[in-house]
Structures are given as C-alpha cells and as structure tokens.
Design a protein around this motif. Structure first.
Motif, PDB file in Angstrom:
ATOM      1  N   ILE A 180       0.840  -1.196   0.000  1.00 43.45           N
ATOM      2  CA  ILE A 180       0.000   0.000   0.000  1.00 43.45           C
ATOM      3  C   ILE A 180       0.882   1.256   0.000  1.00 43.45           C
ATOM      4  N   HIS A 181       0.643   2.118  -0.958  1.00 49.15           N
ATOM      5  CA  HIS A 181       1.268   3.433  -0.996  1.00 49.15           C
ATOM      6  C   HIS A 181       0.145   4.463  -0.841  1.00 49.15           C
ATOM      7  N   SER A 182       0.480   5.733  -0.866  1.00 50.37           N
ATOM      8  CA  SER A 182      -0.559   6.746  -0.826  1.00 50.37           C
ATOM      9  C   SER A 182      -0.112   7.945  -1.648  1.00 50.37           C
ATOM     10  N   GLN A 222       4.310  13.379  -2.015  1.00 50.99           N
ATOM     11  CA  GLN A 222       5.033  12.400  -1.206  1.00 50.99           C
ATOM     12  C   GLN A 222       4.147  11.171  -1.036  1.00 50.99           C
ATOM     13  N   CYS A 223       4.758  10.006  -1.127  1.00 50.14           N
ATOM     14  CA  CYS A 223       4.023   8.788  -0.762  1.00 50.14           C
ATOM     15  C   CYS A 223       3.693   8.924   0.724  1.00 50.14           C
ATOM     16  N   ALA A 224       2.416   8.786   1.058  1.00 48.58           N
ATOM     17  CA  ALA A 224       1.992   9.095   2.424  1.00 48.58           C
ATOM     18  C   ALA A 224       1.578   7.851   3.198  1.00 48.58           C
ATOM     19  N   GLU A 225       2.041   6.703   2.745  1.00 46.62           N
ATOM     20  CA  GLU A 225       1.737   5.475   3.488  1.00 46.62           C
ATOM     21  C   GLU A 225       3.035   4.686   3.565  1.00 46.62           C
ATOM     22  N   TYR A 226       3.426   4.323   4.771  1.00 45.59           N
ATOM     23  CA  TYR A 226       4.722   3.655   4.932  1.00 45.59           C
ATOM     24  C   TYR A 226       4.777   2.380   4.079  1.00 45.59           C
ATOM     25  N   CYS A 227       5.763   2.309   3.184  1.00 43.24           N
ATOM     26  CA  CYS A 227       5.843   1.193   2.240  1.00 43.24           C
ATOM     27  C   CYS A 227       7.236   0.566   2.294  1.00 43.24           C
ATOM     28  N   LYS A 228       7.830   0.555   3.461  1.00 48.70           N
ATOM     29  CA  LYS A 228       9.155  -0.032   3.720  1.00 48.70           C
ATOM     30  C   LYS A 228      10.284   0.825   3.146  1.00 48.70           C
ATOM     31  N   GLN A 230      12.468   2.582   1.174  1.00 46.19           N
ATOM     32  CA  GLN A 230      12.679   3.931   0.660  1.00 46.19           C
ATOM     33  C   GLN A 230      11.384   4.753   0.639  1.00 46.19           C
ATOM     34  N   HIS A 231      10.485   4.463   1.548  1.00 51.19           N
ATOM     35  CA  HIS A 231       9.212   5.199   1.604  1.00 51.19           C
ATOM     36  C   HIS A 231       9.436   6.713   1.640  1.00 51.19           C
ATOM     37  N   ALA A 232      10.380   7.139   2.494  1.00 50.13           N
ATOM     38  CA  ALA A 232      10.589   8.584   2.662  1.00 50.13           C
ATOM     39  C   ALA A 232      11.070   9.226   1.371  1.00 50.13           C
ATOM     40  N   ASN A 233      11.732   8.440   0.525  1.00 48.82           N
ATOM     41  CA  ASN A 233      12.225   8.992  -0.739  1.00 48.82           C
ATOM     42  C   ASN A 233      11.300   8.670  -1.908  1.00 48.82           C
ATOM     43  N   MET A 234      10.081   8.246  -1.621  1.00 50.14           N
ATOM     44  CA  MET A 234       9.129   7.972  -2.701  1.00 50.14           C
ATOM     45  C   MET A 234       8.323   9.241  -2.935  1.00 50.14           C
ATOM     46  N   MET A 235       8.968  10.147  -3.644  1.00 56.43           N
ATOM     47  CA  MET A 235       8.368  11.468  -3.798  1.00 56.43           C
ATOM     48  C   MET A 235       7.552  11.537  -5.082  1.00 56.43           C
TER      49      MET A 235
END
Ligand code: CUA
Length: 352
Positions: A180-182, A222-228, A230-235
């Motif tokens: 799940i991403h957001s 920004q991807c707003a759902e923790y997806c393991k 590199q979530h923070a860098n899933m821009m």
C-alpha cells in the motif's frame, strides 16, 4: 493587622500579543512558502482549496467552542475564587439541572451533526468514482519505490514526473503492484491510498492562475503510506503546463526512442546486459515492465522520484552502485566497472 495578599495582575496587552504571535506563527509558513512546497494551505487546485476551506471551517467551529468553554472556565476561576475572607458558610449545593443537562447534550449533538453534514458534502465533491466528462485519464501505479504513469488514451507510459495540462481535470486511477502506498500532492488535492488489487480514484486539477506566465509549475508530493525501505524517498512531482506545452510533451513522448548511431557501441553493450528484462525502451527489445520506462528518460528533470537531478554525474552514480544512492532499492548492482558504467550512461543520455 490581617495579612493582605498582593494582587498580581497580568498586563492587559499580553493576551493580545499572544494572539498576534499565534496568527503570525500560523501564517508565516503559508506566506513565505516557495513555489515548490508541500503546504496544503497554499492550494493551487480546486480539490486542495476545498480541503483547506473545510479545515478552516472546522477550525472556526471547534475554535469557537474552545474559546467559549475556556472563557467560562477562566471567568469562573477568577470570579468565584477564594478571596481570602474566612467563611464557614457552605455555598448553596445544586444537584442537577434539567435545562443545563438538555443544553449540554443537544448543543454537542447538533455541532457534530453539522460537522458531519459539511464533511460529507466536501467528501462527495472531492471523491471521483467516475471520470468527469472531458477529464484526462491517467493510471497511476505505485511501485517500491517509484511511480508509473500511464496515459491510456495517449499511448504514453512514463515514470516519476506526472505531466498534466493546467486548467483541465485529470482523473487518476490508482493501483499498486506491491504494497500500500498513498498518493498525496498537498497543493493539488488530498491523499488517496494506492492499494494492491483495488483501484482507487481521485481527480486533480492545477489552477492556471497559479501558473501565471510560467512555462510550467512543479507540484511536489510524497508517498503518504509507509511502504518499507525507501518510503521517505518515494516522492511525487506533478509538472503542470499550459495546454500547448503539454501537447508538445505528449507528441515527444509518443515517439519511439532515439536511435543515435554515434553511440552504437554503448547501445550494443547496454543490450548485452539484463537491463531490458526490467525496463522498456520503445522500439527496441527492452520490454520489461518491472522498472521505469526509459524510452524518454532524459526528458525527465530528476532521477529516483526527485532525489537527484537527472544528469551524467547522478546517472553514473546510480547505474554504478544503485545502493549508494538509494539503499535497499530493487535495482540490482551489476558490478560494472567504471568503463562499463560509462558505456551504459552514454547510451542512456541519448534517450531524450
Ligand atoms: Cu510508497 Cu510509502
């Protein structure tokens, strides 16, 4: 002589100053925001504007309740405080009051009901289960950790930079191939989860007024759902352009990949590697759909969803040791030498 406690008074300007400071603290990030920001108050689209307005409305309602309750509380504390006069007489004791109890049951119920109705109205406006007529359709696919954008009507597949025409509704169909991403671009719209085995819908529209005479405006997300990993860098980067500029972009993306004879050796070397099993380069044998489409790689401003600029230096670092830029990423390290990396990058740089 009896002891007289000295009365200490707060200066009258203090609450006023505190109020002004609070308002300034709230407005500063809004007013000082650079054009590329993640500020939901700096709305640049109908969706984001209605979410912001809803926020202000709820803030006003709940804020008034807060001020009212705290006001009565503070008034009671000061008005009925122990004034130091000895008193053996007990104040009158009150056990329950029907009117008061009815009032404090009905008032919150009404408040919640009004908030519910208002929120439902906004949600109904914002949600898009069906494409609006004249909207452009884009399929957004979340991957660990990048975004794929498909324009089914235009025959385009691209990655990480979503181009949209300003002033036109864009209907997004959100899908995920893994977890799940957001999808969240605060200046354009609210966030919607991107869920495997389910298609979620939303629509966005960039206000041409926000663009003015600029050739394009980038809206960050920004991807707003923790997806393991590199979530923070899933821009997310949404590039809004005037319709004519957007049409030029569409025309260039529809073309097959450039086949530059001056990099034939580099090209041959590239196709001797396994890159083609994960990437598409239109018009070649590279047909893998696991990684981003590379057909027009060099038309993108950034690499890795916006982590670094898309130039020879970063491309070299990325191809050479993917993990050094993006730890735990799914692009394998092919253990290329410097010379081999240069060949791959020489070819990639021609994919305009
Ligand atoms: Cu994708 Cu978090």
């Amino acid at each position: 002589m009896s002891y007289q406690p000295r009365r200490r008074r707060l200066p009258t300007w203090l609450p006023f100053a505190a109020g002004v400071a609070l308002v300034l603290a709230f407005l500063t990030p809004v007013l000082a925001a650079p054009p590329e920001n993640l500020n939901m108050f700096d709305a640049a689209g109908e969706q984001a504007a209605s979410i912001r307005d809803l926020f202000y409305l709820v803030l006003a309602i709940t804020g008034s309740i807060f001020v009212l309750v705290q006001g009565i509380l503070l008034y009671s504390i000061f008005r009925f405080r122990d004034k130091g006069t000895p008193s053996e007489i007990e104040p009158p004791q009150v056990y329950g009051s029907k009117p008061i109890e009815i009032a404090w049951t009905v008032a919150p119920t009404l408040t919640v009901f009004v908030l519910f109705l208002v929120v439902m109205r906004y949600i109904n406006d914002i949600r898009a289960t069906e494409a609006k007529p004249d909207a452009m359709r884009v399929i957004v696919v979340g991957h660990q950790w990048w975004w794929e954008y498909q324009y089914p009507e235009l025959g385009i597949i691209t990655a990480n930079e979503l181009h949209i025409p300003a002033g036109r509704k864009v209907h997004l169909e959100l899908q995920s191939v893994d977890v799940i991403h957001s999808f969240w671009v605060p200046r354009l719209a609210g966030k919607t989860d991107v869920v495997p085995n389910k298609i979620n819908h939303m629509w966005i529209e960039a206000d041409p007024k926000d663009m003015g005479a600029k050739p394009e405006v980038v809206y960050l997300g920004q991807c707003a759902e923790y997806c393991k990993g590199q979530h923070a860098n899933m821009m997310i980067r949404v590039v809004a352009q005037p319709p004519d500029r957007f049409q030029e972009w569409v025309a260039s993306q529809q073309k097959p990949a450039v086949d530059d004879p001056s990099v034939k050796a580099a090209r041959d070397y590239f196709f001797s590697l396994n890159c083609q099993t994960c990437h598409v380069i239109k018009g070649t044998s590279a047909v893998g759909r696991f990684g981003p489409d590379l057909t027009h790689l060099m038309s993108r401003q950034t690499l890795l969803t916006g982590m670094v600029p898309n130039d020879r230096k970063e491309l070299t670092a990325w191809v050479h040791r993917p993990d050094s830029l993006k730890p735990v990423c799914l692009m394998p390290d092919l253990h290329l030498t410097d010379a081999e990396t240069k060949l791959v990058v020489d070819y990639l740089l021609t994919l305009k």
